[in-house]
Design a protein around this motif. Structure first.
Motif, PDB file in Angstrom:
ATOM      1  N   UNK A 133       5.153  -6.349  14.226  1.00 56.40           N
ATOM      2  CA  UNK A 133       4.190  -5.785  15.183  1.00 56.40           C
ATOM      3  C   UNK A 133       3.099  -4.958  14.506  1.00 56.40           C
ATOM      4  N   UNK A 134       1.941  -4.944  15.121  1.00 54.72           N
ATOM      5  CA  UNK A 134       0.847  -4.094  14.624  1.00 54.72           C
ATOM      6  C   UNK A 134       1.219  -2.630  14.827  1.00 54.72           C
ATOM      7  N   UNK A 135       0.710  -1.809  13.903  1.00 51.02           N
ATOM      8  CA  UNK A 135       0.943  -0.368  14.019  1.00 51.02           C
ATOM      9  C   UNK A 135      -0.354   0.395  14.222  1.00 51.02           C
ATOM     10  N   UNK A 136      -1.459  -0.309  14.018  1.00 50.02           N
ATOM     11  CA  UNK A 136      -2.769   0.347  14.086  1.00 50.02           C
ATOM     12  C   UNK A 136      -3.560  -0.324  15.214  1.00 50.02           C
ATOM     13  N   UNK A 137      -4.256   0.499  15.994  1.00 51.68           N
ATOM     14  CA  UNK A 137      -4.892  -0.044  17.192  1.00 51.68           C
ATOM     15  C   UNK A 137      -5.974  -1.093  16.888  1.00 51.68           C
ATOM     16  N   UNK A 138      -6.922  -0.786  15.976  1.00 51.44           N
ATOM     17  CA  UNK A 138      -8.079  -1.691  15.819  1.00 51.44           C
ATOM     18  C   UNK A 138      -7.668  -3.127  15.486  1.00 51.44           C
ATOM     19  N   UNK A 139      -6.811  -3.354  14.484  1.00 49.52           N
ATOM     20  CA  UNK A 139      -6.396  -4.756  14.267  1.00 49.52           C
ATOM     21  C   UNK A 139      -5.645  -5.356  15.455  1.00 49.52           C
ATOM     22  N   UNK A 140      -4.879  -4.522  16.154  1.00 52.68           N
ATOM     23  CA  UNK A 140      -4.188  -5.026  17.361  1.00 52.68           C
ATOM     24  C   UNK A 140      -5.225  -5.475  18.381  1.00 52.68           C
ATOM     25  N   UNK A 141      -6.246  -4.636  18.543  1.00 53.86           N
ATOM     26  CA  UNK A 141      -7.302  -4.946  19.510  1.00 53.86           C
ATOM     27  C   UNK A 141      -7.998  -6.257  19.149  1.00 53.86           C
ATOM     28  N   UNK A 142      -8.314  -6.390  17.849  1.00 50.28           N
ATOM     29  CA  UNK A 142      -8.991  -7.640  17.410  1.00 50.28           C
ATOM     30  C   UNK A 142      -8.103  -8.842  17.686  1.00 50.28           C
ATOM     31  N   UNK A 143      -6.799  -8.681  17.423  1.00 46.27           N
ATOM     32  CA  UNK A 143      -5.877  -9.803  17.662  1.00 46.27           C
ATOM     33  C   UNK A 143      -5.850 -10.152  19.153  1.00 46.27           C
ATOM     34  N   UNK A 144      -5.889  -9.126  19.999  1.00 45.23           N
ATOM     35  CA  UNK A 144      -5.901  -9.390  21.456  1.00 45.23           C
ATOM     36  C   UNK A 144      -7.186 -10.114  21.841  1.00 45.23           C
ATOM     37  N   UNK A 145      -8.295  -9.660  21.276  1.00 41.31           N
ATOM     38  CA  UNK A 145      -9.579 -10.305  21.598  1.00 41.31           C
ATOM     39  C   UNK A 145      -9.554 -11.776  21.187  1.00 41.31           C
ATOM     40  N   UNK A 146      -8.971 -12.037  19.994  1.00 42.22           N
ATOM     41  CA  UNK A 146      -8.930 -13.415  19.496  1.00 42.22           C
ATOM     42  C   UNK A 146      -8.023 -14.283  20.370  1.00 42.22           C
ATOM     43  N   UNK A 147      -6.956 -13.671  20.870  1.00 41.21           N
ATOM     44  CA  UNK A 147      -5.971 -14.420  21.645  1.00 41.21           C
ATOM     45  C   UNK A 147      -6.460 -14.693  23.071  1.00 41.21           C
ATOM     46  N   UNK A 148      -7.280 -13.770  23.574  1.00 40.01           N
ATOM     47  CA  UNK A 148      -7.641 -13.803  24.991  1.00 40.01           C
ATOM     48  C   UNK A 148      -8.397 -15.092  25.379  1.00 40.01           C
ATOM     49  N   UNK A 149      -7.925 -15.712  26.440  1.00 40.45           N
ATOM     50  CA  UNK A 149      -8.686 -16.795  27.086  1.00 40.45           C
ATOM     51  C   UNK A 149      -8.604 -16.499  28.578  1.00 40.45           C
ATOM     52  N   UNK A 150      -9.351 -17.241  29.362  1.00 36.73           N
ATOM     53  CA  UNK A 150      -9.336 -16.938  30.799  1.00 36.73           C
ATOM     54  C   UNK A 150      -7.968 -17.159  31.443  1.00 36.73           C
ATOM     55  N   UNK A 151      -7.115 -17.876  30.728  1.00 31.78           N
ATOM     56  CA  UNK A 151      -5.746 -18.111  31.198  1.00 31.78           C
ATOM     57  C   UNK A 151      -5.034 -16.777  31.499  1.00 31.78           C
ATOM     58  N   UNK A 152      -5.311 -15.769  30.657  1.00 30.68           N
ATOM     59  CA  UNK A 152      -4.627 -14.471  30.806  1.00 30.68           C
ATOM     60  C   UNK A 152      -5.017 -13.730  32.079  1.00 30.68           C
ATOM     61  N   UNK A 153      -6.171 -14.105  32.646  1.00 30.80           N
ATOM     62  CA  UNK A 153      -6.625 -13.381  33.839  1.00 30.80           C
ATOM     63  C   UNK A 153      -6.562 -14.249  35.098  1.00 30.80           C
ATOM     64  N   UNK A 154      -5.846 -15.372  35.006  1.00 28.96           N
ATOM     65  CA  UNK A 154      -5.771 -16.245  36.185  1.00 28.96           C
ATOM     66  C   UNK A 154      -5.059 -15.553  37.334  1.00 28.96           C
TER      67      UNK A 154
END
Ligand SMILES: Cc1cc2nc3c(=O)[nH]c(=O)nc-3n(C[C@H](O)[C@H](O)[C@H](O)COP(=O)(O)OP(=O)(O)OC[C@H]3O[C@@H](n4cnc5c(N)ncnc54)[C@H](O)[C@@H]3O)c2cc1C
Length: 452
Positions: A133-154
């Motif tokens: 797991x990530x321990x630092x917010x910024x890389x975690x945030x970037x990973x979330x941004x990269x992972x995000x598609x509209x599927x997550x907000x259906x």
């Protein structure tokens, strides 16, 4: 197979994973005596939850369903429900230690389906390349941004469901295996009904539309009403996280600035993620152990809003009177409590937990660890907020301070940001600062250096 839909952090019918579960269902809510018995009888959150539960019941009825209400421990309620031949239970995820232990016990009795209905991402979806797991917010945030598609907000649509036969008209108290019908009233559980002032979720979204562009610039100013006020709805699921994201996507399409706000939503995810992966953070320091004192007098003055630091006392008064506290104030208060007063963050966390309407174990615990400088990214232990500099910057006219401390209304705003004034003048009914800022700062740093 009959399914129990256990509403807890998802008190809504719109965009609900529980209601997207097909079959014959018994929707339930449990007023959990393990939690209720530790609360004051005038706890505002109980009134808020009760009101939302009644609204949920009405909304479910309008859809041809209903909500069975129970008062007791989850273990007793499910032991009883098992006798009615239920074998499956569906509920949203919850990561604090009490919730995990509770759910594990229920899972021993019935087939337990945990739904990720409170967050966008599952904790095991966002991992480093090595699978940790990530321990630092910024890389975690970037990973979330990269992972995000509209599927997550259906949006979750309602499935074909039929309602199990049950007596839905009472509040069922379950104790020692016996079932007693109570009136559906807060007083039946010994609580006092109180009015709780929380903006309706749709109204909060509508108002926030006008604020979103200036969110980053204004959110820290204590007298600006620049934030969304969505935390209580996120806590109890009276608004779906996916709906908020869809709302942001729409605003973005209209060229609004949405990223700074989205980032805060991901902070909320990150703290839940950390608690999921590192459950010991609920009570143990993350990396460093800041020095702590046992100064009970300082603690008593803090909780009575009598530290003599106007910003700190105003923030505590905001919490005690409204059940909320501005985020900037939470940060400065957390720093003051753990660094100026050198009190253990766990004690501050418990104090917040007692009063915050939006109390959320992961957000509160990890934010307190951040304030204490235990190593939670990105706060270094040596960052010690100066409460006077903070009020000068974020509440220059002292409007926030004076709103919550009317006793200071005749003191010029500029004097309220100056320690030398507060130390040398008698203000009727208001104490002198209990410790000087500079001496407190030096004391903390030298004690910290000695301990590490
Ligand atoms: C010591 C301390 C304790 C806190 N305790 C809680 C708590 O118990 N429950 C809680 O919801 N928030 C907590 N926060 C985070 C933050 O203060 C509140 O979420 C925010 O003030 C709520 O107001 P809002 O909804 O208008 O926020 P906005 O600024 O509009 O933010 C939108 C949403 O993002 C999330 N969010 C924003 N900032 C943070 C953050 N730093 N950490 C996690 N999520 C965040 C919240 O869900 C919030 O509703 C704490 C912060 C500190 C420093």
């Amino acid at each position: 197979m009959k399914k129990i839909l256990w509403f807890r952090r998802d008190l809504r019918v719109h965009d609900s994973m529980l209601l997207a579960t097909e079959g014959e269902v018994l929707p339930i809510f449990i007023f959990d005596t393990n939690i209720l018995n530790s609360l004051e009888k005038n706890d505002k959150r109980v009134s808020f939850i009760f009101e939302q539960v009644l609204k949920l019941k009405t909304d479910l009825k309008a859809m041809g369903l209903d909500l069975a209400l129970f008062y007791g421990t989850p273990l007793e309620v499910f032991t009883y429900l098992k006798t009615l031949e239920f074998s499956e239970v569906y509920a949203s995820v919850d990561y604090d230690s009490y919730a995990k232990e509770r759910d594990a016990k229920i899972a021993e009795m019935l087939s337990f389906h945990a739904l990720n209905d409170c967050y966008l991402f599952e904790p095991n979806e966002v991992l480093k390349k090595d699978g940790s797991p990530y321990l630092v917010f910024t890389p975690y945030y970037r990973a979330c941004q990269a992972l995000y598609t509209q599927f997550y907000a259906l949006e979750y649509a309602r499935a074909q469901q039929s309602l199990t036969n049950f007596d839905y008209n009472a509040l069922w108290s379950i104790q020692d295996g016996a079932k007693t019908a109570l009136h559906v009233k807060l007083e039946s559980m010994g609580f006092e009904p109180l009015h709780v002032n929380v903006l309706e979720p749709q109204k909060a979204l509508e108002i926030f539309t006008c604020k979103v562009d200036s969110y980053a610039e204004k959110r820290d100013f204590l007298d600006e009403d620049a934030t969304s006020h969505l935390s209580v709805h996120l806590r109890f699921g009276t608004l779906s996280i996916r709906e908020i994201v869809r709302f942001l996507v729409n605003l973005k399409k209209q060229s609004h600035v949405t990223e700074p706000f989205f980032r805060q939503l991901i902070f909320r995810e990150f703290y839940a993620y950390l608690l999921y992966h590192f459950p010991k953070l609920e009570w143990e320091n993350y990396k460093y152990s800041p020095p702590v004192s046992k100064d009970e007098d300082a603690y008593e003055r803090f909780i009575k809003a009598e530290t003599g630091y106007p910003l700190i006392d105003a923030a505590v008064m905001e919490l005690l009177t409204t059940g909320l506290m501005h985020n900037r104030a939470r940060m400065v208060v957390g720093s003051f409590f753990t660094k100026h007063l050198m009190l253990p963050w766990q004690k501050g966390e418990v104090f917040f937990a007692k009063y915050l309407l939006d109390y959320d174990a992961s957000a509160n615990i990890l934010s307190w660890q951040w304030c204490a400088g235990t190593g939670i990214d990105p706060q270094p232990y040596f960052r010690i907020f100066n409460p006077y500099a903070q009020s000068l910057k974020f509440d220059k006219e002292a409007r926030y301070i004076k709103r919550y401390l009317p006793i200071l209304s005749d003191v010029p705003a500029s004097s309220l940001h100056k320690e030398v004034y507060l130390m040398s003048h008698d203000i009727a009914g208001y104490p002198k600062p209990l410790i000087g800022h500079e001496s407190a700062r030096k004391r903390f740093l030298s004690e910290f250096a000695r301990a590490h």
